[in-house]
Write a protein that holds these residues in place. Structure first.
Motif, PDB file in Angstrom:
ATOM      1  N   ALA A   1       0.628  -1.275  -0.178  1.00  0.00           N
ATOM      2  CA  ALA A   1       0.052   0.051  -0.023  1.00  0.00           C
ATOM      3  C   ALA A   1       0.955   1.248  -0.007  1.00  0.00           C
ATOM      4  O   ALA A   1       0.448   2.313  -0.758  1.00  0.00           O
ATOM      5  CB  ALA A   1      -0.952   0.135   1.139  1.00  0.00           C
ATOM      6  N   ARG A   2       1.829   1.233   0.805  1.00  0.00           N
ATOM      7  CA  ARG A   2       2.718   2.315   0.981  1.00  0.00           C
ATOM      8  C   ARG A   2       3.588   2.744  -0.380  1.00  0.00           C
ATOM      9  O   ARG A   2       3.627   3.789  -0.806  1.00  0.00           O
ATOM     10  CB  ARG A   2       3.813   2.355   2.057  1.00  0.00           C
ATOM     11  N   ILE A   3       4.094   1.723  -0.995  1.00  0.00           N
ATOM     12  CA  ILE A   3       4.844   1.947  -2.152  1.00  0.00           C
ATOM     13  C   ILE A   3       3.920   2.052  -3.595  1.00  0.00           C
ATOM     14  O   ILE A   3       4.247   2.830  -4.507  1.00  0.00           O
ATOM     15  CB  ILE A   3       5.667   0.645  -2.390  1.00  0.00           C
ATOM     16  N   LEU A   4       2.736   1.551  -3.604  1.00  0.00           N
ATOM     17  CA  LEU A   4       1.827   1.478  -4.781  1.00  0.00           C
ATOM     18  C   LEU A   4       0.692   2.667  -4.886  1.00  0.00           C
ATOM     19  O   LEU A   4       0.389   3.013  -5.856  1.00  0.00           O
ATOM     20  CB  LEU A   4       1.175   0.245  -5.116  1.00  0.00           C
ATOM     21  N   ALA A   5       0.250   2.800  -3.481  1.00  0.00           N
ATOM     22  CA  ALA A   5      -0.936   4.074  -3.415  1.00  0.00           C
ATOM     23  C   ALA A   5      -0.653   5.186  -4.376  1.00  0.00           C
ATOM     24  O   ALA A   5      -1.505   5.584  -5.301  1.00  0.00           O
ATOM     25  CB  ALA A   5      -1.069   4.431  -2.037  1.00  0.00           C
ATOM     26  N   PRO A   6       0.532   5.864  -4.267  1.00  0.00           N
ATOM     27  CA  PRO A   6       0.803   7.065  -5.389  1.00  0.00           C
ATOM     28  C   PRO A   6       0.774   6.667  -6.598  1.00  0.00           C
ATOM     29  O   PRO A   6      -0.001   7.416  -7.545  1.00  0.00           O
ATOM     30  CB  PRO A   6       2.129   7.488  -4.915  1.00  0.00           C
ATOM     31  N   LYS A   7       1.315   5.577  -6.997  1.00  0.00           N
ATOM     32  CA  LYS A   7       1.303   5.241  -8.376  1.00  0.00           C
ATOM     33  C   LYS A   7      -0.217   4.949  -8.805  1.00  0.00           C
ATOM     34  O   LYS A   7      -0.415   5.197 -10.188  1.00  0.00           O
ATOM     35  CB  LYS A   7       2.129   3.913  -8.669  1.00  0.00           C
ATOM     36  N   LEU A   8      -0.925   4.145  -8.035  1.00  0.00           N
ATOM     37  CA  LEU A   8      -2.480   3.718  -8.468  1.00  0.00           C
ATOM     38  C   LEU A   8      -3.138   4.985  -8.635  1.00  0.00           C
ATOM     39  O   LEU A   8      -3.897   5.350  -9.541  1.00  0.00           O
ATOM     40  CB  LEU A   8      -3.012   2.914  -7.327  1.00  0.00           C
ATOM     41  N   LEU A   9      -2.801   6.117  -7.686  1.00  0.00           N
ATOM     42  CA  LEU A   9      -3.883   7.384  -7.904  1.00  0.00           C
ATOM     43  C   LEU A   9      -3.491   8.219  -9.186  1.00  0.00           C
ATOM     44  O   LEU A   9      -4.394   8.826  -9.813  1.00  0.00           O
ATOM     45  CB  LEU A   9      -3.528   8.152  -6.770  1.00  0.00           C
ATOM     46  N   SER A  10      -2.524   7.821  -9.933  1.00  0.00           N
ATOM     47  CA  SER A  10      -1.984   8.508 -11.052  1.00  0.00           C
ATOM     48  C   SER A  10      -1.769   7.447 -12.056  1.00  0.00           C
ATOM     49  O   SER A  10      -1.752   7.609 -13.329  1.00  0.00           O
ATOM     50  CB  SER A  10      -0.470   9.181 -11.009  1.00  0.00           C
ATOM     51  N   HIS A  11      -2.489   6.044 -11.869  1.00  0.00           N
ATOM     52  CA  HIS A  11      -2.893   5.089 -12.807  1.00  0.00           C
ATOM     53  C   HIS A  11      -1.702   4.886 -13.580  1.00  0.00           C
ATOM     54  O   HIS A  11      -1.624   4.983 -14.943  1.00  0.00           O
ATOM     55  CB  HIS A  11      -3.856   5.499 -13.938  1.00  0.00           C
ATOM     56  N   ALA A  12      -0.452   4.651 -12.983  1.00  0.00           N
ATOM     57  CA  ALA A  12       0.856   4.811 -13.588  1.00  0.00           C
ATOM     58  C   ALA A  12       1.627   3.615 -12.837  1.00  0.00           C
ATOM     59  O   ALA A  12       2.729   3.698 -12.920  1.00  0.00           O
ATOM     60  CB  ALA A  12       1.716   5.842 -13.553  1.00  0.00           C
ATOM     61  N   VAL A  13       0.978   2.597 -12.490  1.00  0.00           N
ATOM     62  CA  VAL A  13       1.619   1.326 -11.790  1.00  0.00           C
ATOM     63  C   VAL A  13       2.759   0.680 -13.131  1.00  0.00           C
ATOM     64  O   VAL A  13       1.975   0.187 -13.945  1.00  0.00           O
ATOM     65  CB  VAL A  13       0.905   0.420 -11.056  1.00  0.00           C
ATOM     66  N   THR A  14       3.910   0.245 -12.720  1.00  0.00           N
ATOM     67  CA  THR A  14       4.667  -0.615 -13.541  1.00  0.00           C
ATOM     68  C   THR A  14       5.439  -1.624 -13.048  1.00  0.00           C
ATOM     69  O   THR A  14       5.075  -1.883 -11.746  1.00  0.00           O
ATOM     70  CB  THR A  14       5.926   0.297 -14.072  1.00  0.00           C
ATOM     71  N   THR A  15       5.950  -2.557 -13.624  1.00  0.00           N
ATOM     72  CA  THR A  15       6.344  -3.662 -13.104  1.00  0.00           C
ATOM     73  C   THR A  15       7.635  -3.217 -12.141  1.00  0.00           C
ATOM     74  O   THR A  15       7.811  -4.058 -10.949  1.00  0.00           O
ATOM     75  CB  THR A  15       7.036  -4.628 -14.232  1.00  0.00           C
ATOM     76  N   ARG A  16       8.450  -2.236 -12.202  1.00  0.00           N
ATOM     77  CA  ARG A  16       9.334  -1.577 -11.391  1.00  0.00           C
ATOM     78  C   ARG A  16       8.989  -1.459 -10.000  1.00  0.00           C
ATOM     79  O   ARG A  16       9.455  -1.647  -9.109  1.00  0.00           O
ATOM     80  CB  ARG A  16      10.120  -0.350 -12.100  1.00  0.00           C
ATOM     81  N   ASP A  17       7.543  -0.754  -9.962  1.00  0.00           N
ATOM     82  CA  ASP A  17       6.956  -0.678  -8.826  1.00  0.00           C
ATOM     83  C   ASP A  17       6.571  -1.880  -8.038  1.00  0.00           C
ATOM     84  O   ASP A  17       6.748  -1.830  -6.979  1.00  0.00           O
ATOM     85  CB  ASP A  17       5.685   0.038  -9.058  1.00  0.00           C
ATOM     86  N   LEU A  18       6.000  -3.104  -8.784  1.00  0.00           N
ATOM     87  CA  LEU A  18       5.791  -4.053  -8.107  1.00  0.00           C
ATOM     88  C   LEU A  18       6.940  -4.745  -7.922  1.00  0.00           C
ATOM     89  O   LEU A  18       7.234  -5.332  -6.677  1.00  0.00           O
ATOM     90  CB  LEU A  18       5.005  -5.119  -9.142  1.00  0.00           C
ATOM     91  N   ALA A  19       8.254  -4.704  -8.482  1.00  0.00           N
ATOM     92  CA  ALA A  19       9.446  -5.184  -7.956  1.00  0.00           C
ATOM     93  C   ALA A  19      10.019  -4.465  -6.695  1.00  0.00           C
ATOM     94  O   ALA A  19      10.501  -5.247  -5.652  1.00  0.00           O
ATOM     95  CB  ALA A  19      10.543  -5.071  -9.136  1.00  0.00           C
ATOM     96  N   ARG A  20       9.443  -3.437  -6.567  1.00  0.00           N
ATOM     97  CA  ARG A  20       9.874  -2.498  -5.198  1.00  0.00           C
ATOM     98  C   ARG A  20       9.292  -3.341  -3.953  1.00  0.00           C
ATOM     99  O   ARG A  20      10.074  -3.448  -2.966  1.00  0.00           O
ATOM    100  CB  ARG A  20       9.676  -1.122  -5.295  1.00  0.00           C
ATOM    101  N   VAL A  21       8.064  -3.687  -4.249  1.00  0.00           N
ATOM    102  CA  VAL A  21       7.359  -4.461  -2.985  1.00  0.00           C
ATOM    103  C   VAL A  21       8.066  -5.615  -2.720  1.00  0.00           C
ATOM    104  O   VAL A  21       8.258  -6.015  -1.821  1.00  0.00           O
ATOM    105  CB  VAL A  21       5.840  -4.774  -3.400  1.00  0.00           C
ATOM    106  N   GLN A  22       8.389  -6.636  -3.826  1.00  0.00           N
ATOM    107  CA  GLN A  22       9.299  -7.584  -3.588  1.00  0.00           C
ATOM    108  C   GLN A  22      10.529  -7.486  -2.959  1.00  0.00           C
ATOM    109  O   GLN A  22      10.883  -8.208  -2.056  1.00  0.00           O
ATOM    110  CB  GLN A  22       9.181  -8.411  -4.818  1.00  0.00           C
ATOM    111  N   ARG A  23      11.310  -6.674  -3.421  1.00  0.00           N
ATOM    112  CA  ARG A  23      12.435  -6.304  -2.865  1.00  0.00           C
ATOM    113  C   ARG A  23      12.368  -5.937  -1.285  1.00  0.00           C
ATOM    114  O   ARG A  23      13.058  -6.163  -0.434  1.00  0.00           O
ATOM    115  CB  ARG A  23      13.148  -5.040  -3.417  1.00  0.00           C
ATOM    116  N   ARG A  24      11.348  -4.961  -0.807  1.00  0.00           N
ATOM    117  CA  ARG A  24      11.106  -4.727   0.310  1.00  0.00           C
ATOM    118  C   ARG A  24      10.997  -5.913   1.447  1.00  0.00           C
ATOM    119  O   ARG A  24      11.208  -5.877   2.393  1.00  0.00           O
ATOM    120  CB  ARG A  24       9.907  -3.718   0.320  1.00  0.00           C
ATOM    121  N   ARG A  25      10.243  -7.109   0.566  1.00  0.00           N
ATOM    122  CA  ARG A  25       9.563  -7.807   1.520  1.00  0.00           C
ATOM    123  C   ARG A  25      10.524  -9.240   1.712  1.00  0.00           C
ATOM    124  O   ARG A  25      10.251 -10.277   2.189  1.00  0.00           O
ATOM    125  CB  ARG A  25       8.199  -8.429   1.217  1.00  0.00           C
TER     126      ARG A  25
END
Length: 410
Positions: A314-338
């Motif tokens: 939620a913390r990483i992706l919320a700003p991207k979802l608000l601008s409708h601009a989620v990329t695989t790089r954003d999803l990769a950040r979630v995996q790296r974090r966890r």
């Protein structure tokens, strides 16, 4: 065709936390839950100190305090007719020095009510995600089926699989994974608890039985370990009463409850799995919780890790979802974090499987309920701070997550 910004498959703790946090950020989110309610026995009912802190940050402390929960702040082991304290939460940092045992349906109902207060949150019960929607190689939503057999499709900028270790969406995405052998399965059942029984959690270790008893107030929730794949033979090999009789050998105060489990129908099987996706995402799809990494029940940490995944996502992706601009790089950040907390936890579980649980359920470890206290317990008794190390790793976890500012409430 229906549409939403983020589609969450699965209304468990991870899915409900993710949906609530994203909705508080202003994201339009739809959560699909295949059942009509959350009432299911022997789901993970542990709420760890790090999750209790999260609920405080979300402004849900008072609502949670109204739920019927039981505090577990120590683990005891019966040795030679007396109870030895094996682990304690006494030295846990912060104000929550216990694990709260609360029926998971009550926690999920609480999160659903909190989500309903957000205009962008929508929870659809009796609705199961059955497959992915794709366009030009990208996931653009999911297909669903309702209780009455009706089918449909929901388009989304991002689809998040929170549908557990047998995730339909994870299978549809054909994401590669690693699986480790597990030497045991678990039988779950419950028996009455007397007022004179000890409080907290009790580990039962005998030559014939390895079990953990969890204090739920008026009853004990019991997990007893069996060798992997042995359930069918054990059920046909003798009466169900053998379970309680073997436990009463080490725990004499259970002697009055050797007939407390009337039939094998009362004993539920958990097929223990331990696996992890190599990559938790593909374009338009993210897997978290058990859908990304099925955990062993050792330590009862699966829910805690799933919730932490949801907070990080939620913390990483919320700003991207608000601008409708989620990329695989954003999803990769979630995996790296966890990744680090997931790998560390699963490594510790694999060590426990190999060094302790596997030999115990196979009979290779000579566990005795004699007068002599095992070496590990003698060390823990002499160095009290060591009794807080396992609870610290279980209760706080590795790299705990905190609610993002946009989701916090007083």
């Amino acid at each position: 065709m229906e549409s939403t910004t983020c589609l969450v498959a699965g209304g468990g703790p991870a899915g409900m936390i993710l949906g609530l946090l994203l909705a508080r950020a202003g994201v339009e989110v739809t959560v699909l839950e295949k059942h009509g309610d959350f009432l299911r026995d022997f789901r993970g009912d542990t709420v760890h100190p790090s999750t209790l802190v999260l609920l405080d940050e979300l402004g849900l402390r008072e609502d949670f305090a109204k739920l019927p929960y039981r505090r577990v702040n120590s683990v005891q082991v019966p040795i030679g007719g007396r109870m030895e304290r094996f682990a304690t939460f006494d030295h846990m940092p912060g104000k929550y020095k216990f694990i709260a045992m609360v029926p998971q349906w009550d926690l999920l109902d609480l999160l659903a009510r909190a989500g309903d207060a957000e205009p962008g949150f929508r929870l659809r019960m009796h609705t199961e995600a059955t497959d992915l929607l794709r366009e030009q190689g990208r996931v653009v939503g999911a297909k669903y089926r309702t209780k009455d057999g009706a089918t449909g499709e929901i388009r989304a900028d991002l689809t998040v699989a929170c549908d557990g270790r047998d995730s339909t969406l994870r299978a549809a995405a054909a994401l590669g994974s690693r699986r480790w052998p597990t030497p045991f399965d678990v039988w779950w059942f419950r028996i009455p608890r007397n007022g004179t029984d000890p409080a907290g959690a009790v580990a039962v270790l005998t030559e014939n039985r390895v079990a953990i008893m969890i204090d739920r107030g008026d009853y004990w929730q019991i997990a007893t370990l069996i060798a992997k794949g042995s359930d069918p033979a054990l059920r046909t090999g003798g009466p169900v009463g053998v379970i309680m009789r073997s436990m009463a050998e080490a725990v004499p105060w259970l002697a009055d409850r050797v007939d407390a489990v009337p039939s094998w129908d009362e004993v539920k099987l958990l097929d223990v799995q331990l696996d992890r996706l190599d990559r938790w995402y593909t374009e338009g799809l993210l897997c978290i919780g058990d859908a990304a990494h099925a955990m062993s029940p050792v330590g009862g940490v699966g829910i805690n890790l799933a919730v932490q995944d949801a907070v990080a996502a939620a913390r990483i992706l919320a700003p991207k979802l608000l601008s409708h601009a989620v990329t695989t790089r954003d999803l990769a950040r979630v995996q790296r974090r966890r990744t680090v907390p997931t790998v560390v936890t699963q490594t510790l579980q694999r060590i426990a499987h190999a060094r302790a649980i596997g030999p115990a359920v196979s009979g290779a470890m000579n566990i005795s309920n004699a007068q002599r206290t095992p070496l590990a317990l003698r060390v823990f008794r002499r160095i009290p701070v060591l009794r807080s190390l396992p609870p610290f790793l279980v209760g706080r976890g590795v790299l705990p997550e905190h609610a993002p500012d946009f989701a916090r409430r007083p």
